[in-house]
Design a protein around this motif. Structure first.
Motif, short mmCIF file in Angstrom:
data_model
loop_
_atom_site.label_atom_id
_atom_site.label_comp_id
_atom_site.label_asym_id
_atom_site.label_seq_id
_atom_site.Cartn_x
_atom_site.Cartn_y
_atom_site.Cartn_z
N PRO A 152 44.23 -22.85 -9.46
CA PRO A 152 45.37 -23.95 -9.50
C PRO A 152 46.06 -23.92 -8.06
O PRO A 152 46.39 -24.93 -7.57
N GLN A 153 46.59 -22.68 -7.91
CA GLN A 153 47.51 -22.78 -6.77
C GLN A 153 46.74 -23.04 -5.42
O GLN A 153 47.28 -23.73 -4.27
N LEU A 160 37.15 -29.33 -7.49
CA LEU A 160 37.20 -30.90 -7.26
C LEU A 160 38.14 -31.63 -8.45
O LEU A 160 38.73 -32.65 -8.20
N GLU A 161 37.80 -31.18 -9.70
CA GLU A 161 38.63 -31.83 -10.92
C GLU A 161 40.12 -31.54 -10.47
O GLU A 161 41.04 -32.49 -10.81
N LEU A 162 40.58 -30.35 -10.13
CA LEU A 162 42.00 -29.84 -9.93
C LEU A 162 42.53 -30.68 -8.52
O LEU A 162 43.71 -31.09 -8.57
N VAL A 163 41.80 -31.01 -7.52
CA VAL A 163 42.00 -31.56 -6.54
C VAL A 163 42.22 -33.24 -6.84
O VAL A 163 43.45 -33.68 -6.25
N THR A 164 41.32 -33.73 -7.51
CA THR A 164 41.51 -35.30 -7.84
C THR A 164 42.93 -35.37 -8.75
O THR A 164 43.67 -36.09 -8.56
N GLN A 165 42.96 -34.42 -9.52
CA GLN A 165 44.32 -34.34 -10.39
C GLN A 165 45.47 -34.11 -9.49
O GLN A 165 46.42 -35.15 -9.66
N ALA A 191 45.22 -26.44 -0.76
CA ALA A 191 44.27 -27.12 -0.03
C ALA A 191 44.53 -28.48 0.08
O ALA A 191 44.33 -29.28 1.01
N VAL A 192 45.17 -29.27 -0.77
CA VAL A 192 45.52 -30.68 -0.78
C VAL A 192 46.43 -30.86 0.08
O VAL A 192 46.42 -31.78 0.84
N LYS A 193 47.59 -30.13 0.12
CA LYS A 193 48.71 -30.18 1.00
C LYS A 193 48.20 -30.18 2.47
O LYS A 193 48.85 -30.79 3.01
#
Length: 142
Positions: free
Chosen positions: A8-9, A43-48, A14-16
């Motif tokens: 999660p972290q 990818l689920e966490l990225v999309t969220q 990564a998204v930031k």
């Protein structure tokens, strides 16, 4: 090696890195290389994360993090070219808000390459994007 507990972290970071510049400053996120065994959860966490925290809009829109590029139309055309070319190279496109330009703003897009060889041929991997396009490359770790 990354544990699922850390995912999660790592995903938030990564998204930031991949989306926070939005073409407004001279930094660009690099492709994110992800072990295939973690890729579905990643990818689920990225999309969220993108859906919840990276809304696109105009500077006066409340909560908008993804803004229009400063040099306008040429960057928007470049983003669309990268997305189209990545799709033709075999990438999957995750676009929670759609992949088309909306009111002069490119919504955040995640390009997912399932094969390293396809990724190596793509401009989205080889160019600095300076925009709201995150590139993920799945790798088989041995």
């Amino acid at each position: 090696s990354i544990s699922r507990k850390e995912l999660p972290q790592i995903t938030k970071d990564a998204v930031k890195a991949g989306l926070s510049n939005s073409g407004q400053r001279c930094t660009a996120g690099c492709p994110q290389f992800v072990d295939e065994s973690l890729s579905v959860e990643f990818l689920e966490l990225v999309t969220q994360e993108v859906t919840e925290k990276y809304r696109h809009g105009l500077p006066w829109d409340s909560g908008a993090k993804i803004l229009p590029p400063l040099d306008g139309q040429s960057n928007l055309e470049f983003y669309q070219k990268l997305i189209s070319q990545a799709e033709s190279e075999g990438a999957d496109v995750i676009a929670p808000f759609g992949k088309e330009i909306q009111n002069g703003v490119q919504p955040p897009v995640i390009l997912v390459f399932n094969d390293l060889n396809d990724a190596l041929n793509a401009d989205a991997v080889n160019e600095e994007i300076f925009g709201p396009i995150m590139v993920v490359v799945k790798l088989v770790m041995r």
